[in-house]
Design an enzyme around this catalytic site. Structure first.
Site, short mmCIF file in Angstrom:
data_model
loop_
_atom_site.label_atom_id
_atom_site.label_comp_id
_atom_site.label_asym_id
_atom_site.label_seq_id
_atom_site.Cartn_x
_atom_site.Cartn_y
_atom_site.Cartn_z
N HIS A 104 0.84 -1.21 0.00
CA HIS A 104 0.00 0.00 0.00
C HIS A 104 0.87 1.25 0.00
CE1 HIS A 104 -3.38 2.66 1.12
NE2 HIS A 104 -2.48 3.25 1.89
N GLU A 105 1.89 1.28 0.85
CA GLU A 105 2.76 2.45 0.89
C GLU A 105 3.55 2.60 -0.41
OE1 GLU A 105 2.31 4.59 3.09
OE2 GLU A 105 1.04 3.31 4.32
N HIS A 108 1.62 4.53 -2.85
CA HIS A 108 1.77 5.98 -2.77
C HIS A 108 3.03 6.45 -3.49
CE1 HIS A 108 -1.64 6.62 -0.24
NE2 HIS A 108 -1.16 5.95 0.80
N HIS A 112 3.23 8.99 -6.68
CA HIS A 112 4.13 10.14 -6.74
C HIS A 112 4.92 10.13 -8.04
CE1 HIS A 112 7.67 12.55 -4.80
NE2 HIS A 112 6.84 13.34 -5.45
#
Length: 236
Positions: A104-105, A108, A112
């Site tokens: 999940h991270e 991100h 980006h």
């Protein structure tokens, strides 16, 4: 009629209570789901750190560092420094839940890299949302307790400031759901998890997403409370 804080019962507190209950239920669901699947070891024995590094490299991202951060479920990606931080329950753990959170991270970080628009909007809202949430109630209280023409201005500024904080919560929703969607897809397509493990991970990330939904609903209820408290004064 309403009763200001400290001067009696404020019936609009029911909106705050509802928001608190929603957040508590979502948080309890998240903790119980994560704890359940943090005890389920993934078939490969891969840790959260190893999974994060592999996912980032598969996405062509080599300038993001993966670091350990203390705490439980304090995982996050910092786009300013390009650092992905994984918590105690994720970094060195080989559970299904750990891989889900790590992926999940990474979602991100990929957002980006590709310039995902909602992430950009959320990033731009961070300073104004933080300022808005800190200054909103002082402005509103000034507007409520002082009877002058300028009090309307303070009320409107306070509502605007709080609305920016609410907007941040709402914009966060597509960012988090998109990151979870990327995580599930990557874990499935890469073969890092078996199909059943992917389903277990989806349960963890769905429970996590509900905490953001609860936060947004709570913020909207707080804004509604402010609008109710100030409606009479703003009509005068």
């Amino acid at each position: 009629m309403f009763y200001p804080i400290g001067f009696g019962l404020d019936p609009t507190y029911i909106l705050v209570i509802i928001g608190v209950i929603i957040c508590m239920v979502a948080s309890a669901k998240m903790n119980s789901t994560f704890n359940k699947y943090s005890r389920v070891r993934n078939h490969s024995g891969m840790t959260g750190r190893e999974a994060a590094e592999q996912i980032l490299h598969r996405a062509g991202i080599y300038d993001v560092r993966v670091e350990h951060v203390s705490g439980n479920l304090t995982d996050h990606y910092d786009p300013r420094t390009k650092v992905l931080r994984l918590s105690d329950a994720t970094y060195g753990q080989a559970s299904v839940a750990a891989l889900g959170v790590a992926a999940h991270e990474c979602g991100h970080a990929i957002q980006h890299q590709v310039g995902y628009v909602p992430l950009k909007i959320r990033g731009a809202l961070v300073p104004v949302a933080n300022f808005g949430s800190s200054i909103a109630w002082p402005l509103i209280l000034i507007g409520l307790f002082f009877s002058s023409q300028s009090s309307i201005l303070f009320l409107n500024l306070g509502i605007l400031a709080f609305s920016l904080a609410v907007l941040f919560q709402i914009v966060t929703l597509p960012v988090e759901f998109n990151a979870s969607g990327r995580a599930i897809r990557i874990l499935g397509e890469s073969g890092m998890l078996y199909p059943q493990e992917v389903q277990d991970t989806k349960r963890v990330l769905t429970a996590a997403a509900l905490t953001y939904v609860a936060g947004a609903l709570s913020a909207v209820l707080s804004l509604l409370r402010i609008l109710i408290l100030t409606s009479g004064r703003r009509r005068d």
